[in-house]
Design an enzyme around this catalytic site. Structure first.
Site, mmCIF file in Angstrom:
data_model
loop_
_atom_site.group_PDB
_atom_site.id
_atom_site.type_symbol
_atom_site.label_atom_id
_atom_site.label_comp_id
_atom_site.label_asym_id
_atom_site.label_seq_id
_atom_site.Cartn_x
_atom_site.Cartn_y
_atom_site.Cartn_z
ATOM 1 N N TYR A 200 -0.425 -2.370 -12.148
ATOM 2 C CA TYR A 200 -1.507 -2.675 -12.462
ATOM 3 C C TYR A 200 -1.841 -1.779 -13.846
ATOM 4 O O TYR A 200 -3.007 -1.287 -13.991
ATOM 5 C CB TYR A 200 -2.577 -1.673 -11.340
ATOM 6 C CG TYR A 200 -2.008 -2.341 -9.892
ATOM 7 C CD1 TYR A 200 -2.558 -3.698 -9.548
ATOM 8 C CD2 TYR A 200 -1.530 -1.494 -9.276
ATOM 9 C CE1 TYR A 200 -1.954 -4.211 -8.391
ATOM 10 C CE2 TYR A 200 -1.266 -1.990 -7.735
ATOM 11 C CZ TYR A 200 -1.565 -3.316 -7.605
ATOM 12 O OH TYR A 200 -1.134 -3.768 -6.364
ATOM 13 N N CYS B 222 -14.821 2.026 -28.002
ATOM 14 C CA CYS B 222 -15.868 2.547 -28.016
ATOM 15 C C CYS B 222 -16.677 2.935 -26.938
ATOM 16 O O CYS B 222 -17.737 2.350 -26.534
ATOM 17 C CB CYS B 222 -16.925 1.756 -29.104
ATOM 18 S SG CYS B 222 -16.069 1.832 -30.831
ATOM 19 N N GLU B 223 -16.161 3.679 -26.086
ATOM 20 C CA GLU B 223 -16.892 4.116 -24.647
ATOM 21 C C GLU B 223 -16.350 5.289 -24.287
ATOM 22 O O GLU B 223 -15.062 5.753 -24.673
ATOM 23 C CB GLU B 223 -16.352 3.077 -23.805
ATOM 24 C CG GLU B 223 -16.908 1.583 -23.704
ATOM 25 C CD GLU B 223 -16.993 0.925 -22.390
ATOM 26 O OE1 GLU B 223 -17.183 1.561 -21.383
ATOM 27 O OE2 GLU B 223 -16.970 -0.365 -22.185
ATOM 28 N N GLY C 238 0.803 -1.272 -0.042
ATOM 29 C CA GLY C 238 -0.051 0.017 -0.047
ATOM 30 C C GLY C 238 0.826 1.351 0.016
ATOM 31 O O GLY C 238 0.236 2.428 -0.102
ATOM 32 N N PRO D 192 4.938 -4.913 -0.704
ATOM 33 C CA PRO D 192 4.741 -3.784 -1.480
ATOM 34 C C PRO D 192 4.635 -4.311 -2.978
ATOM 35 O O PRO D 192 5.144 -5.325 -3.455
ATOM 36 C CB PRO D 192 6.004 -3.066 -1.371
ATOM 37 C CG PRO D 192 7.206 -4.057 -1.144
ATOM 38 C CD PRO D 192 6.338 -5.048 -0.235
ATOM 39 N N GLY D 193 3.692 -3.687 -3.936
ATOM 40 C CA GLY D 193 3.584 -3.886 -5.354
ATOM 41 C C GLY D 193 3.924 -2.597 -6.214
ATOM 42 O O GLY D 193 4.875 -2.324 -6.668
ATOM 43 N N ARG D 194 2.920 -1.716 -5.940
ATOM 44 C CA ARG D 194 3.044 -0.520 -6.771
ATOM 45 C C ARG D 194 4.456 0.246 -6.233
ATOM 46 O O ARG D 194 5.107 0.834 -7.308
ATOM 47 C CB ARG D 194 1.856 0.440 -6.166
ATOM 48 C CG ARG D 194 1.754 1.919 -7.090
ATOM 49 C CD ARG D 194 0.557 2.605 -6.329
ATOM 50 N NE ARG D 194 -0.399 1.854 -6.009
ATOM 51 C CZ ARG D 194 -1.567 2.054 -6.769
ATOM 52 N NH1 ARG D 194 -1.660 2.473 -7.937
ATOM 53 N NH2 ARG D 194 -2.760 1.333 -6.095
ATOM 54 N N ARG E 126 -6.782 2.050 -15.651
ATOM 55 C CA ARG E 126 -6.807 2.709 -14.238
ATOM 56 C C ARG E 126 -7.604 4.235 -14.347
ATOM 57 O O ARG E 126 -8.467 4.534 -13.474
ATOM 58 C CB ARG E 126 -5.372 2.953 -13.711
ATOM 59 C CG ARG E 126 -4.697 1.750 -13.461
ATOM 60 C CD ARG E 126 -3.325 1.965 -12.651
ATOM 61 N NE ARG E 126 -3.743 2.295 -11.044
ATOM 62 C CZ ARG E 126 -3.748 3.437 -10.725
ATOM 63 N NH1 ARG E 126 -3.308 4.577 -11.288
ATOM 64 N NH2 ARG E 126 -3.960 3.751 -9.419
ATOM 65 N N TYR F 139 -10.629 4.124 -11.869
ATOM 66 C CA TYR F 139 -10.640 4.786 -10.768
ATOM 67 C C TYR F 139 -10.652 6.316 -11.040
ATOM 68 O O TYR F 139 -10.141 7.003 -9.929
ATOM 69 C CB TYR F 139 -9.141 4.225 -9.924
ATOM 70 C CG TYR F 139 -9.096 2.833 -10.023
ATOM 71 C CD1 TYR F 139 -9.806 2.082 -9.022
ATOM 72 C CD2 TYR F 139 -7.950 2.493 -10.542
ATOM 73 C CE1 TYR F 139 -9.569 0.568 -9.024
ATOM 74 C CE2 TYR F 139 -7.727 1.116 -10.467
ATOM 75 C CZ TYR F 139 -8.533 0.166 -9.778
ATOM 76 O OH TYR F 139 -8.210 -1.211 -9.645
HETATM 77 N N1 LLP Z 1 -1.119 -7.252 -0.283
HETATM 78 C C1 LLP Z 1 -2.647 -7.303 -0.408
HETATM 79 C C2 LLP Z 1 -3.115 -8.722 0.396
HETATM 80 C C3 LLP Z 1 -3.118 -6.712 -1.704
HETATM 81 O O1 LLP Z 1 -4.453 -7.077 -1.822
HETATM 82 C C4 LLP Z 1 -2.503 -5.714 -2.329
HETATM 83 C C5 LLP Z 1 -2.977 -4.977 -3.448
HETATM 84 C C6 LLP Z 1 -1.213 -5.804 -1.949
HETATM 85 C C7 LLP Z 1 -0.592 -6.221 -1.196
HETATM 86 C C8 LLP Z 1 -0.120 -4.638 -2.835
HETATM 87 O O2 LLP Z 1 -0.709 -3.244 -2.810
HETATM 88 P P1 LLP Z 1 0.239 -2.077 -3.323
HETATM 89 O O3 LLP Z 1 1.550 -1.978 -2.398
HETATM 90 O O4 LLP Z 1 0.380 -2.574 -4.643
HETATM 91 O O5 LLP Z 1 -0.452 -0.932 -3.215
HETATM 92 N N2 LLP Z 1 -5.664 -2.023 -9.161
HETATM 93 C C9 LLP Z 1 -5.577 -0.971 -8.091
HETATM 94 C C10 LLP Z 1 -4.749 -1.575 -7.038
HETATM 95 C C11 LLP Z 1 -5.374 -2.889 -6.320
HETATM 96 C C12 LLP Z 1 -4.528 -3.369 -5.135
HETATM 97 C C13 LLP Z 1 -5.216 -4.650 -4.594
HETATM 98 N N3 LLP Z 1 -4.227 -5.214 -3.662
HETATM 99 C C14 LLP Z 1 -4.748 0.106 -8.835
HETATM 100 O O6 LLP Z 1 -4.647 0.205 -9.910
HETATM 101 O O7 LLP Z 1 -4.637 0.948 -8.293
#
Ligand code: LLP
Length: 415
Positions: free
Chosen positions: A381, A351-352, A245, A283-285, A321, A325
């Site tokens: 994402y 077409c949207e 997050g 962490p992902g993002r 995205r 969002y």
């Molecule tokens: N751990 C869990 C259990 C999660 O559900 C997620 C993301 C993460 C870690 C990683 O979160 P991050 O560090 O990337 O914020 N599609 C959306 C984001 C959806 C996130 C879902 N879960 C977007 O494009 O903003």
């Protein structure tokens, strides 16, 4: 706070004279070689980001489990494996991807509210580190499967601490109305009745508050709530997974706390209150978000008395995205133009009306067909949420490492 584009790109993406570069390669060269739309990632920026997060959380030395859903390209998983990251997965498919990329199963954590039996079995057979469990029905299922395979399954209970976060409604995951995790009362019940689940090893707890969080404060609020609760029930978790997050800059002027502050504040609290607990972060993002760009070409500029539309060859199927969002991605011209800037709506060919990449963006007035446009901060994402909507093939992904260019996924061929 920095107010220029470096806050997004550091020095891995930059203008050299009038053209835009990724590490030592011009974006124009890649667009010519591979066509558009194309996602381009900077390998050394990804490595740099992992370094930043390791450094920020150094005092507690967490296991960093990269959240595969952000970008599951096998080459990216391999880069992170080389940096000693573990993986956070949400499906049997992601487990398989990780194993194929030679991730050690003892570094894989598996979350998600709807794990199917076959997915659970695949996790158990490959000996993953932990299941993050989200409901009583799932707990019973995993216990039964454990019994069948004569194994004690390591689990963390995902707790829903009812924490408010300052992010898009769809990516808040720790309010009590959301489908995620157990409410506190149920955790108490389960831990008091552990003997009902003889094939479960209750190793720890997990929470994930939401995505793109701008400050550390919700984490501290969650940790405080958790500490009070655990003291009451006298449970000391062996592991505590605090999710992902950590926010990134999408807008240059956005106020996003530095990762060092996230790391320092969270570490300080943990060192005092969870001394004996192994911490996991997901962490992902933060790792891949700013390390990728989506490169597209103008199909037609369309000027009307009401609006200027820049119709480009990337659409909501490539990057959903903005449509989903209303999220903001910085958009720039590949060529540093001298012409005057005007306001454009940057839209795709789908077409949207929701198929836009950016609205009212200041871009050169003289943009024309085949000019290259760059959509920033699309490493997370972006491709992972892409689709074939409107019969469109999913695009190419390219990885740049200094001077070297490597296609890491071929453009789909819809024949
Ligand atoms: N751990 C869990 C259990 C999660 O559900 C997620 C993301 C993460 C870690 C990683 O979160 P991050 O560090 O990337 O914020 N599609 C959306 C984001 C959806 C996130 C879902 N879960 C977007 O494009 O903003």
């Amino acid at each position: 706070m920095e107010t220029n584009i470096e806050v997004i790109f550091k020095n891995f993406f930059y203008y050299k004279k009038e053209h835009f570069f990724v590490e030592d390669v011009s974006v124009k060269t890649i667009a010519e070689k591979f066509g558009t739309p194309v996602y381009i990632y900077s390998k050394n920026y990804i490595i740099d980001r992992v370094g930043e997060i390791k450094n920020a959380f150094k005092p507690i030395n967490p296991l960093i489990c990269y959240s595969v859903k952000a970008n599951s390209n096998p080459e990216i998983i391999k880069i992170l494996n080389n940096e000693n990251c573990g993986m956070d997965v949400v499906s049997g498919g992601e487990i398989l991807k990780c194993l194929k990329a030679k991730i050690k199963p003892e570094k894989i954590v598996y979350a998600g509210v709807g794990k199917k039996e076959e997915e659970i079995i695949s996790g158990i057979k490959s000996n993953i580190l932990m299941f993050n469990i989200e409901s009583i029905a799932e707990l019973q299922t995993i216990n039964l499967i454990g019994k069948k395979y004569n194994k004690k399954i390591s689990c963390a209970l995902r707790i829903n601490l009812d924490i408010e976060t300052d992010t898009h409604h769809y990516t808040k995951t720790s309010k009590k109305e959301t489908k995620f995790g157990f409410p506190i009362e149920q955790i108490t019940y389960i831990l008091n009745n552990k003997n009902h689940y003889k094939n479960i090893n209750f190793k720890g707890l997990h929470f994930h508050l939401g995505s793109q969080l701008k400050t550390h404060t919700p984490y501290i609020e969650a940790l405080k709530k958790l500490k009070i609760f655990l003291d009451k029930i006298k449970f000391i978790p062996e592991t505590l997974d605090i999710g992902g997050g950590f926010g990134i800059h999408y807008k240059i002027e956005e106020n996003i706390e530095d990762i060092n502050i996230f790391g320092r504040k969270i570490s300080e609290f943990i060192l005092v209150n969870f001394k004996k607990t192994q911490i996991i972060i997901e962490p992902g993002r933060f790792i891949v978000g700013n390390t990728g760009i989506l490169v597209s070409k103008v199909i037609y500029p369309k000027k009307t008395p009401h609006k200027n539309f820049l119709i480009i060859d990337a659409g909501m199927n490539d990057l959903i995205r903005p449509a989903l969002y209303n999220s903001y991605h910085h958009i720039i011209s590949e060529k540093k133009e001298n012409s005057e800037n005007i306001l454009w709506d940057v839209v795709g060919p789908i077409c949207e009306t929701g198929d836009f990449l950016g609205k009212d963006r200041l871009l050169p007035e003289n943009l024309k067909s085949k000019d290259i446009i760059i959509i920033a901060s699309t490493g997370a994402y972006g491709f992972s949420m892409s689709s074939n909507y409107n019969g469109r093939p999913r695009c190419e992904e390219v990885l740049v490492d200094k001077k070297s260019i490597k296609s890491i996924r071929k453009r789909e061929n819809l024949t």
